[in-house]
Design a protein around this motif. Structure first.
Motif, PDB file in Angstrom:
ATOM      1  N   ASP A 210      -3.317  -6.207   2.197  1.00  0.00           N
ATOM      2  CA  ASP A 210      -1.929  -5.896   2.533  1.00  0.00           C
ATOM      3  C   ASP A 210      -1.908  -4.498   3.142  1.00  0.00           C
ATOM      4  O   ASP A 210      -1.931  -3.488   2.433  1.00  0.00           O
ATOM      5  CB  ASP A 210      -1.052  -5.960   1.281  1.00  0.00           C
ATOM      6  CG  ASP A 210       0.439  -5.898   1.598  1.00  0.00           C
ATOM      7  OD1 ASP A 210       0.803  -5.245   2.594  1.00  0.00           O
ATOM      8  OD2 ASP A 210       1.238  -6.492   0.847  1.00  0.00           O
ATOM      9  N   GLU A 211      -1.856  -4.414   4.484  1.00  0.00           N
ATOM     10  CA  GLU A 211      -1.959  -3.121   5.160  1.00  0.00           C
ATOM     11  C   GLU A 211      -0.772  -2.212   4.845  1.00  0.00           C
ATOM     12  O   GLU A 211      -0.940  -1.006   4.640  1.00  0.00           O
ATOM     13  CB  GLU A 211      -2.068  -3.332   6.663  1.00  0.00           C
ATOM     14  CG  GLU A 211      -3.349  -4.029   7.093  1.00  0.00           C
ATOM     15  CD  GLU A 211      -3.465  -4.117   8.595  1.00  0.00           C
ATOM     16  OE1 GLU A 211      -2.590  -3.565   9.279  1.00  0.00           O
ATOM     17  OE2 GLU A 211      -4.426  -4.735   9.083  1.00  0.00           O
ATOM     18  N   ALA A 212       0.431  -2.783   4.816  1.00  0.00           N
ATOM     19  CA  ALA A 212       1.609  -1.962   4.536  1.00  0.00           C
ATOM     20  C   ALA A 212       1.529  -1.376   3.127  1.00  0.00           C
ATOM     21  O   ALA A 212       1.821  -0.185   2.908  1.00  0.00           O
ATOM     22  CB  ALA A 212       2.877  -2.792   4.705  1.00  0.00           C
ATOM     23  N   LEU A 213       1.124  -2.194   2.167  1.00  0.00           N
ATOM     24  CA  LEU A 213       0.988  -1.705   0.793  1.00  0.00           C
ATOM     25  C   LEU A 213      -0.121  -0.665   0.698  1.00  0.00           C
ATOM     26  O   LEU A 213       0.029   0.344   0.008  1.00  0.00           O
ATOM     27  CB  LEU A 213       0.698  -2.876  -0.146  1.00  0.00           C
ATOM     28  CG  LEU A 213       0.485  -2.526  -1.629  1.00  0.00           C
ATOM     29  CD1 LEU A 213       1.742  -1.901  -2.216  1.00  0.00           C
ATOM     30  CD2 LEU A 213       0.061  -3.753  -2.426  1.00  0.00           C
ATOM     31  N   GLU A 215      -1.160   1.407   2.998  1.00  0.00           N
ATOM     32  CA  GLU A 215      -0.695   2.662   3.579  1.00  0.00           C
ATOM     33  C   GLU A 215       0.228   3.406   2.618  1.00  0.00           C
ATOM     34  O   GLU A 215       0.127   4.620   2.445  1.00  0.00           O
ATOM     35  CB  GLU A 215       0.023   2.390   4.891  1.00  0.00           C
ATOM     36  CG  GLU A 215       0.520   3.642   5.589  1.00  0.00           C
ATOM     37  CD  GLU A 215       1.239   3.335   6.890  1.00  0.00           C
ATOM     38  OE1 GLU A 215       1.727   4.288   7.526  1.00  0.00           O
ATOM     39  OE2 GLU A 215       1.325   2.144   7.251  1.00  0.00           O
ATOM     40  N   LEU A 216       1.124   2.655   1.966  1.00  0.00           N
ATOM     41  CA  LEU A 216       2.047   3.279   1.017  1.00  0.00           C
ATOM     42  C   LEU A 216       1.301   3.836  -0.188  1.00  0.00           C
ATOM     43  O   LEU A 216       1.568   4.955  -0.640  1.00  0.00           O
ATOM     44  CB  LEU A 216       3.093   2.257   0.576  1.00  0.00           C
ATOM     45  CG  LEU A 216       4.115   2.721  -0.479  1.00  0.00           C
ATOM     46  CD1 LEU A 216       4.864   3.948   0.002  1.00  0.00           C
ATOM     47  CD2 LEU A 216       5.072   1.588  -0.810  1.00  0.00           C
ATOM     48  N   ARG A 219      -0.347   7.105   0.610  1.00  0.00           N
ATOM     49  CA  ARG A 219       0.567   8.247   0.611  1.00  0.00           C
ATOM     50  C   ARG A 219       0.955   8.661  -0.800  1.00  0.00           C
ATOM     51  O   ARG A 219       1.305   9.823  -1.042  1.00  0.00           O
ATOM     52  CB  ARG A 219       1.827   7.904   1.419  1.00  0.00           C
ATOM     53  CG  ARG A 219       1.567   7.690   2.899  1.00  0.00           C
ATOM     54  CD  ARG A 219       2.842   7.844   3.695  1.00  0.00           C
ATOM     55  NE  ARG A 219       3.871   6.926   3.272  1.00  0.00           N
ATOM     56  CZ  ARG A 219       4.082   5.735   3.830  1.00  0.00           C
ATOM     57  NH1 ARG A 219       3.313   5.333   4.824  1.00  0.00           N
ATOM     58  NH2 ARG A 219       5.052   4.945   3.401  1.00  0.00           N
ATOM     59  N   SER A 243       4.967  -9.095  -3.557  1.00  0.00           N
ATOM     60  CA  SER A 243       3.686  -8.873  -2.885  1.00  0.00           C
ATOM     61  C   SER A 243       2.857  -7.828  -3.633  1.00  0.00           C
ATOM     62  O   SER A 243       1.625  -7.961  -3.736  1.00  0.00           O
ATOM     63  CB  SER A 243       3.915  -8.432  -1.439  1.00  0.00           C
ATOM     64  OG  SER A 243       4.644  -7.203  -1.398  1.00  0.00           O
ATOM     65  N   GLU A 435      -1.656 -13.204  12.168  1.00  0.00           N
ATOM     66  CA  GLU A 435      -1.257 -11.960  11.530  1.00  0.00           C
ATOM     67  C   GLU A 435      -1.846 -10.815  12.353  1.00  0.00           C
ATOM     68  O   GLU A 435      -3.061 -10.739  12.534  1.00  0.00           O
ATOM     69  CB  GLU A 435      -1.775 -11.888  10.089  1.00  0.00           C
ATOM     70  CG  GLU A 435      -1.132 -12.913   9.161  1.00  0.00           C
ATOM     71  CD  GLU A 435      -1.600 -12.752   7.736  1.00  0.00           C
ATOM     72  OE1 GLU A 435      -2.353 -11.777   7.476  1.00  0.00           O
ATOM     73  OE2 GLU A 435      -1.239 -13.576   6.886  1.00  0.00           O
ATOM     74  N   PRO A 439       0.292  -3.211  13.228  1.00  0.00           N
ATOM     75  CA  PRO A 439       1.706  -3.546  13.408  1.00  0.00           C
ATOM     76  C   PRO A 439       2.184  -3.242  14.819  1.00  0.00           C
ATOM     77  O   PRO A 439       1.892  -2.190  15.384  1.00  0.00           O
ATOM     78  CB  PRO A 439       2.417  -2.666  12.367  1.00  0.00           C
ATOM     79  CG  PRO A 439       1.457  -1.551  12.088  1.00  0.00           C
ATOM     80  CD  PRO A 439       0.096  -2.128  12.245  1.00  0.00           C
ATOM     81  N   ASP A 441       5.301  -2.795  15.668  1.00  0.00           N
ATOM     82  CA  ASP A 441       6.464  -1.914  15.659  1.00  0.00           C
ATOM     83  C   ASP A 441       6.135  -0.507  15.183  1.00  0.00           C
ATOM     84  O   ASP A 441       7.021   0.266  14.831  1.00  0.00           O
ATOM     85  CB  ASP A 441       7.562  -2.504  14.766  1.00  0.00           C
ATOM     86  CG  ASP A 441       7.065  -2.784  13.343  1.00  0.00           C
ATOM     87  OD1 ASP A 441       5.851  -2.632  13.095  1.00  0.00           O
ATOM     88  OD2 ASP A 441       7.890  -3.157  12.496  1.00  0.00           O
ATOM     89  N   ALA A 442       4.857  -0.136  15.174  1.00  0.00           N
ATOM     90  CA  ALA A 442       4.468   1.227  14.801  1.00  0.00           C
ATOM     91  C   ALA A 442       4.890   2.205  15.897  1.00  0.00           C
ATOM     92  O   ALA A 442       5.212   1.793  17.016  1.00  0.00           O
ATOM     93  CB  ALA A 442       2.957   1.288  14.563  1.00  0.00           C
TER      94      ALA A 442
END
Length: 548
Positions: A210-213, A215-216, A219, A243, A435, A439, A441-442
């Motif tokens: 899960d790339e979004a997770l 990255e979060l 951080r 998720s 998939e 992303p 929309d980055a």
């Protein structure tokens, strides 16, 4: 720590399997979507990596041979490996060509334990691939390629290695659950029961898929799977939602979701019997499309969806064969029929139903499609005013076109991440899931402003850009232009520049020397009002696209 309900899984992984399905001398690479999908050992030694643009790969390795991906050949070449594993249990799940898995519980008891089973499977796979065993290989050891990841020895039992760069190679791994078993196969280790969480702990959170997770979490100061797994499950559910909960269970070595025992699953399998037996395999592909439509209707009627489908065939002489195919999401009739065709060709190529070049010696008597891995269907929201009817018509039209052109002959356009016009869309075979690797929309600093070019070249064409005195125009490291562009020389023809704008500089992958690139783009208007998109990289100019 994994609970008692987390099944033990053995995975066989063949690195860079798409390369094994093509012909070519080392160094060779397989391409897909304009990028490197897999490469040989010689290409990797020259700096070629998965995901690279073709131009960069050829610059790093000028003698590199490029081959298009051949999914049918991958399936056909992988069939002997699956057949070797199938000798230990019929419950072989083909995740994709080059990667398959089996449950350990039953076969492990029969063959004397997990380590003994892994050793026997490794030897059988080595024989199927034509790999020699090391002289000092102990009985029960797994023979694999020397690509073991840097995993602490306490987290898994490493296995002796065999090296043979001339033939495809394989690695075997065992762990709690499919997710950890795949990583164990990549590491070439057998993870003891209950220590899967310890094995997963050093991996980066990006390994959870899960790339979004990821990255979060990065951080938030949680860069590893172990740090994420240490969080309370209730807090993860509150902060990251469903998720995050699934990823947290994976990080702890558990199943993606708790197992829910069922008294009895409904029998939703569909089949077609042939009397008299059908001697050729081709008619079975057309029957498979009809069966796939019936299967989807039965699943929809029961409110279920499946993650795997078993393709089963039987012959008049009593021989049978079955194979599990994994496909994330809802299987379309076209996609499932295509997999039936691939599997039949793979069986024929392996001699399972040998009779000349076409079909079975005695003829096929049964084709059966059985869903596996059932789960509730969450449904989908359709538009009003007959959209469902329109979708059905599109699917039928697509099926007819694909029957003529092949599975990859009809593709749809999907958005992708990137800065240039050729990087922001990809072509995906109709009916296959997609998939985006990055992303769309980055922010993408240096991305071209709209309007988009009407024509994008497959490969940028070399051009020359000159100033009014006939000297080459250059761009320095601070995106400073040496002089106003006055002429563009395209294929030996000079075009006067009436207007220009730019540059849009982009410095990409500066943290990875093998992928790093620096370039800048210009938009120029030449005679006749035509507009061109030019790129300068390494002091050389290229024509990338054109505007109407």
């Amino acid at each position: 720590m994994a609970d008692d309900r987390t099944p033990r899984v053995l995975v066989v992984w063949c690195p860079d399997w798409p390369v094994a399905a093509v012909t070519g001398d080392d160094p060779v690479a397989v391409t897909e979507g304009g990028r490197i999908l897999a490469c040989s050992a010689g290409a990797r030694a020259a700096g070629v990596r998965q995901g690279q643009r073709l131009k960069l790969a050829q610059r790093l390795c000028p003698e590199l041979e490029l081959r298009d991906r051949d999914p049918e050949a991958e399936t056909r070449r992988f069939e002997p490996v699956v057949a070797a594993v199938e000798a230990f249990t019929p419950r072989v799940e083909v995740i994709r060509p080059g990667l398959c898995a089996i449950p350990v519980k039953g076969p492990g008891r029969y063959f004397g334990g997990e380590e003994a089973l892994a050793g026997k499977v490794g030897r059988a796979v080595a024989d199927a691939l034509g790999q020699p065993l090391l002289p000092d290989a102990v009985p029960g050891a797994v023979v694999v390629e020397e690509r073991r990841a840097a995993v602490p020895q306490a987290q898994g039992t490493a296995v002796p290695q065999a090296q043979n760069t001339a033939a495809p190679q394989a690695q075997v791994g065992v762990a709690d659950g499919l997710f950890a078993a795949v990583l164990a196969a990549r590491a070439g280790v057998l993870v003891p029961a209950g220590r899967t969480a310890e094995f997963l702990a050093p991996y980066p959170v990006g390994a959870l898929g899960d790339e979004a997770l990821a990255e979060l979490l990065g951080r938030l100061g949680l860069p590893t799977v172990g740090a994420f797994a240490a969080l309370p499950a209730e807090s993860v559910a509150d902060r990251f939602g469903p998720s995050g909960t699934v990823a947290h269970r994976l990080a702890r070595g558990l199943q993606p979701r708790p197992l829910v025992p069922r008294d009895e699953e409904p029998d939703l399998a569909v089949e077609q019997r042939f009397d008299p037996p059908e001697p050729l395999a081709e008619p079975l592909v057309f029957v498979a499309r009809t069966l796939a439509e019936q299967l989807n209707q039965r699943l929809a009627g029961a409110g279920l969806t499946c993650r795997r489908v078993a393709v089963e065939v039987a012959c008049a002489d009593g021989r049978t064969a079955s194979r599990l195919w994994r496909h994330e999401g809802r299987l379309s009739a076209t996609a499932l029929a295509e997999r039936v065709r691939w599997q039949l060709q793979a069986w024929q190529g392996a001699g399972t139903f040998a009779s000349g070049d076409q079909g079975s010696r005695e003829g096929f008597t049964l084709l059966r499609l059985a869903p596996d891995g059932l789960s509730p269907d969450q449904g989908r929201q359709l538009a009003l005013w007959g959209q469902a009817v329109a979708d059905d018509r599109v699917e039928r039209a697509v099926a007819r076109v694909q029957a003529v052109l092949g599975h990859a002959g009809l593709r749809r356009i999907e958005p992708a991440g990137g800065r240039g016009p050729g990087e922001q869309v990809v072509k995906v075979p109709w009916g296959e899931p997609y998939e985006a690797a990055v992303p769309a929309d980055a922010p993408w600093p240096g991305r071209l402003p709209e309007v988009w070019p009407a024509v994008v070249l497959r490969e940028p064409a070399p051009v020359r850009v000159l100033d009014g005195a006939g000297r080459p125009v250059t761009v320095d490291g601070r995106a400073g232009v040496s002089a106003r562009p006055a002429l563009v020389v395209v294929r030996g023809r000079e075009e006067r520049v009436d207007g220009w704008t730019g540059p849009w500089p982009a410095v990409e992958y500066w943290w990875d020397q093998s992928l790093a690139r620096r370039r800048a783009r210009f938009q120029v208007v030449v005679g006749g009002g035509r507009a061109l998109l030019l790129t300068v990289e390494g002091g050389a100019w290229y024509l990338e696209a054109g505007y109407d």
